[in-house]
Design an enzyme around this catalytic site. Structure first.
Site, PDB file in Angstrom:
ATOM      1  N   SER A 194      -8.246   7.462   5.260  1.00 19.45           N
ATOM      2  CA  SER A 194      -8.112   7.229   3.822  1.00 19.45           C
ATOM      3  C   SER A 194      -9.011   6.061   3.425  1.00 19.45           C
ATOM      4  CB  SER A 194      -6.651   6.943   3.478  1.00 19.45           C
ATOM      5  OG  SER A 194      -6.124   5.976   4.360  1.00 19.45           O
ATOM      6  N   GLU A 217      -9.785   2.941   0.380  1.00 20.94           N
ATOM      7  CA  GLU A 217      -9.169   2.169  -0.702  1.00 20.94           C
ATOM      8  C   GLU A 217     -10.222   1.631  -1.677  1.00 20.94           C
ATOM      9  OE1 GLU A 217      -5.951  -0.465   0.448  1.00 20.94           O
ATOM     10  OE2 GLU A 217      -6.763  -2.017  -0.867  1.00 20.94           O
ATOM     11  N   ASP A 246       0.527  -9.975  -4.601  1.00 20.51           N
ATOM     12  CA  ASP A 246       0.295 -11.394  -4.317  1.00 20.51           C
ATOM     13  C   ASP A 246       0.918 -12.241  -5.404  1.00 20.51           C
ATOM     14  OD1 ASP A 246      -0.962 -11.499  -1.838  1.00 20.51           O
ATOM     15  OD2 ASP A 246      -2.786 -10.661  -2.729  1.00 20.51           O
ATOM     16  N   PHE A 267     -11.400 -13.889   1.904  1.00 21.26           N
ATOM     17  CA  PHE A 267     -10.256 -12.964   1.987  1.00 21.26           C
ATOM     18  C   PHE A 267      -9.326 -13.387   3.121  1.00 21.26           C
ATOM     19  CE2 PHE A 267     -12.790  -8.977   0.419  1.00 21.26           C
ATOM     20  CZ  PHE A 267     -12.689  -9.425  -0.881  1.00 21.26           C
ATOM     21  N   HIS A 302      -7.603   3.406   7.753  1.00 11.20           N
ATOM     22  CA  HIS A 302      -7.648   3.249   6.288  1.00 11.20           C
ATOM     23  C   HIS A 302      -8.735   2.214   6.004  1.00 11.20           C
ATOM     24  CE1 HIS A 302      -5.963   2.879   2.165  1.00 11.20           C
ATOM     25  NE2 HIS A 302      -6.198   1.581   2.305  1.00 11.20           N
TER      26      HIS A 302
HETATM   27  P1  FAD Z   1       6.860  -7.708   1.338  1.00  9.30           P
HETATM   28  O1  FAD Z   1       7.036  -6.636   2.327  1.00  9.30           O
HETATM   29  O2  FAD Z   1       7.900  -7.825   0.257  1.00  9.30           O
HETATM   30  O3  FAD Z   1       6.772  -9.086   2.134  1.00  9.30           O
HETATM   31  C1  FAD Z   1       6.394 -10.297   1.483  1.00  9.30           C
HETATM   32  C2  FAD Z   1       6.938 -11.486   2.254  1.00  9.30           C
HETATM   33  O4  FAD Z   1       8.357 -11.528   2.129  1.00  9.30           O
HETATM   34  C3  FAD Z   1       6.657 -11.439   3.756  1.00  9.30           C
HETATM   35  O5  FAD Z   1       6.458 -12.757   4.198  1.00  9.30           O
HETATM   36  C4  FAD Z   1       7.952 -10.875   4.356  1.00  9.30           C
HETATM   37  O6  FAD Z   1       8.159 -11.313   5.681  1.00  9.30           O
HETATM   38  C5  FAD Z   1       8.984 -11.423   3.398  1.00  9.30           C
HETATM   39  N1  FAD Z   1      10.131 -10.514   3.213  1.00  9.30           N
HETATM   40  C6  FAD Z   1      10.067  -9.203   2.898  1.00  9.30           C
HETATM   41  N2  FAD Z   1      11.308  -8.706   2.757  1.00  9.30           N
HETATM   42  C7  FAD Z   1      12.178  -9.733   2.991  1.00  9.30           C
HETATM   43  C8  FAD Z   1      13.603  -9.863   2.986  1.00  9.30           C
HETATM   44  N3  FAD Z   1      14.375  -8.826   2.706  1.00  9.30           N
HETATM   45  N4  FAD Z   1      14.126 -11.080   3.260  1.00  9.30           N
HETATM   46  C9  FAD Z   1      13.331 -12.154   3.532  1.00  9.30           C
HETATM   47  N5  FAD Z   1      11.966 -12.086   3.550  1.00  9.30           N
HETATM   48  C10 FAD Z   1      11.407 -10.894   3.284  1.00  9.30           C
HETATM   49  N6  FAD Z   1      -1.710  -6.802  -3.400  1.00  9.30           N
HETATM   50  C11 FAD Z   1      -1.780  -6.497  -4.724  1.00  9.30           C
HETATM   51  O7  FAD Z   1      -1.503  -7.378  -5.556  1.00  9.30           O
HETATM   52  N7  FAD Z   1      -2.186  -5.252  -5.146  1.00  9.30           N
HETATM   53  C12 FAD Z   1      -2.502  -4.263  -4.283  1.00  9.30           C
HETATM   54  O8  FAD Z   1      -2.857  -3.158  -4.699  1.00  9.30           O
HETATM   55  C13 FAD Z   1      -2.410  -4.534  -2.874  1.00  9.30           C
HETATM   56  N8  FAD Z   1      -2.677  -3.583  -1.957  1.00  9.30           N
HETATM   57  C14 FAD Z   1      -2.464  -3.838  -0.625  1.00  9.30           C
HETATM   58  C15 FAD Z   1      -2.630  -2.799   0.308  1.00  9.30           C
HETATM   59  C16 FAD Z   1      -2.415  -3.024   1.671  1.00  9.30           C
HETATM   60  C17 FAD Z   1      -2.584  -1.875   2.639  1.00  9.30           C
HETATM   61  C18 FAD Z   1      -2.035  -4.331   2.121  1.00  9.30           C
HETATM   62  C19 FAD Z   1      -1.828  -4.589   3.588  1.00  9.30           C
HETATM   63  C20 FAD Z   1      -1.861  -5.361   1.204  1.00  9.30           C
HETATM   64  C21 FAD Z   1      -2.062  -5.127  -0.167  1.00  9.30           C
HETATM   65  N9  FAD Z   1      -1.860  -6.129  -1.126  1.00  9.30           N
HETATM   66  C22 FAD Z   1      -1.987  -5.843  -2.476  1.00  9.30           C
HETATM   67  C23 FAD Z   1      -1.467  -7.477  -0.715  1.00  9.30           C
HETATM   68  C24 FAD Z   1       0.070  -7.636  -0.688  1.00  9.30           C
HETATM   69  O9  FAD Z   1       0.618  -7.385  -1.953  1.00  9.30           O
HETATM   70  C25 FAD Z   1       0.363  -9.060  -0.249  1.00  9.30           C
HETATM   71  O10 FAD Z   1       0.072  -9.217   1.103  1.00  9.30           O
HETATM   72  C26 FAD Z   1       1.750  -9.579  -0.584  1.00  9.30           C
HETATM   73  O11 FAD Z   1       1.746 -10.987  -0.422  1.00  9.30           O
HETATM   74  C27 FAD Z   1       2.870  -8.993   0.270  1.00  9.30           C
HETATM   75  O12 FAD Z   1       3.115  -7.688  -0.075  1.00  9.30           O
HETATM   76  P2  FAD Z   1       4.136  -6.784   0.784  1.00  9.30           P
HETATM   77  O13 FAD Z   1       4.272  -5.506   0.089  1.00  9.30           O
HETATM   78  O14 FAD Z   1       3.737  -6.779   2.196  1.00  9.30           O
HETATM   79  O15 FAD Z   1       5.479  -7.655   0.597  1.00  9.30           O
END
Ligand code: FAD
Length: 281
Positions: free
Chosen positions: A12, A14, A105, A212, A262
């Site tokens: 895939s 991005e 983020d 990055f 990806h």
């Molecule tokens: P989460 O899974 O919610 O985790 C965030 C933090 O919280 C982590 O430190 C985790 O350990 C902690 N955490 C999670 N759940 C819990 C819980 N229940 N209790 C306590 N701690 C917890 N960013 C964008 O803004 N837009 C995008 O389109 C985008 N695309 C991305 C695509 C990919 C493939 C990747 C790998 C990253 C992307 N990002 C994007 C970046 C991403 O949004 C950031 O890395 C963000 O800081 C974390 O997102 P997450 O979904 O992993 O968060």
């Protein structure tokens, strides 16, 4: 690692929403080129890098018009339940069946707003609202998320996210391959059985990569950093070395049983096509 070998390989690409009409035209050309590699889907970032949400929706429409499968990213940042519901409806109407659900983020020096705190909350909401209508991908961090208090907590958070209803995961990019194998093994030990597809960042620009990596916590190993620094402004050498490193990483990943790749294309076809050709895919 064995759990990953049973999944069919998926490839895939991005993209981020273009910000100017020229960039939009150029993205069209990029998509046309990459479409020839027959990817499973093309994903579009959400609100990342200064882009707007409308930009994601419009880019998704552009991908569909080019007869490709699109997977929009949705993030928790500033998003309310009614907004996500409306977005899901809008995507359904376009025929979208694949999403990448993220926390997003955190804005600098501002508190997190919106109805969802973690990506797992968003995944659970989407599942609750739409059942099995969407394939949901989530993010994984072989070198751990920068905000995680410890590796164990981060892996537990990943497991929670998958158990909330994710079908598969895409990793943050990495250059330390052992971090990926170890992450997969630990997920396996915690009975997480979903494809964890490595995210690949082709190296073409050292300054951008360093920027990055500083934010997302992906380590540039010393030997790679030193070589890239050593090339200074010699962009051809940076590209040549970078593509060697990227190809070698992809080759080892596929050889070891990773369930696909990806590519973070940064809206350019060239580097991904070069790696693809060299891998003989
Ligand atoms: P989460 O899974 O919610 O985790 C965030 C933090 O919280 C982590 O430190 C985790 O350990 C902690 N955490 C999670 N759940 C819990 C819980 N229940 N209790 C306590 N701690 C917890 N960013 C964008 O803004 N837009 C995008 O389109 C985008 N695309 C991305 C695509 C990919 C493939 C990747 C790998 C990253 C992307 N990002 C994007 C970046 C991403 O949004 C950031 O890395 C963000 O800081 C974390 O997102 P997450 O979904 O992993 O968060």
């Amino acid at each position: 690692m064995d759990s990953q070998k049973k999944y069919p390989r998926t490839f895939s690409f991005e993209f981020f929403p273009p910000r100017t009409p020229e960039a939009q035209l150029s993205l069209r050309e990029t998509i046309n080129q990459l479409a020839q590699l027959k990817p499973k889907f093309l994903s579009v970032t959400f609100g990342a890098g200064g882009s707007t949400r409308e930009g994601t929706y419009e880019t998704v429409k552009q991908i569909l018009a080019l007869k490709q499968n699109a997977a929009p990213h949705i993030s928790c940042m500033g998003t309310t339940r009614p907004e996500v519901r409306a977005l899901l409806d809008a995507y359904r109407q376009l025929g979208i069946r694949h999403l990448v659900a993220l926390r997003g983020d955190l804005p600098k020096n501002a508190p997190q707003t919106g109805d969802f705190r973690y990506a797992s909350d968003l995944v659970a909401f989407i599942r609750d609202a739409t059942g099995d209508e969407f394939i949901i991908d989530v993010a994984a961090y072989p070198e751990f998320h920068p905000e995680a208090p410890c590796p164990e907590a981060d892996i537990r958070a990943f497991v929670t996210k998958v158990k909330a209803g994710a079908n598969s995961a895409i990793t943050q990019y990495f250059f330390n391959i052992d971090a990926y194998w170890r992450f997969v093994d630990e997920c396996e030990a915690m009975r997480v059985d979903v494809p964890i597809v490595p995210g690949i960042m082709p190296i073409t620009n050292f300054k951008q990569l360093a920027r990055f990596s500083d934010t997302c916590g992906a380590e540039i190993p010393r030997w790679i950093r030193k070589r890239l620094e050593g090339y200074g402004n010699d962009l051809d050498s940076i590209r040549a070395f970078g593509l060697d490193v990227t190809t070698d990483l992809c080759d080892k990943l596929l050889d070891g049983g990773a369930p696909g790749l990806h590519f973070y294309t940064l809206n350019r076809a060239g580097p991904t096509c070069t790696v693809w050709e060299r891998l003989g895919l």
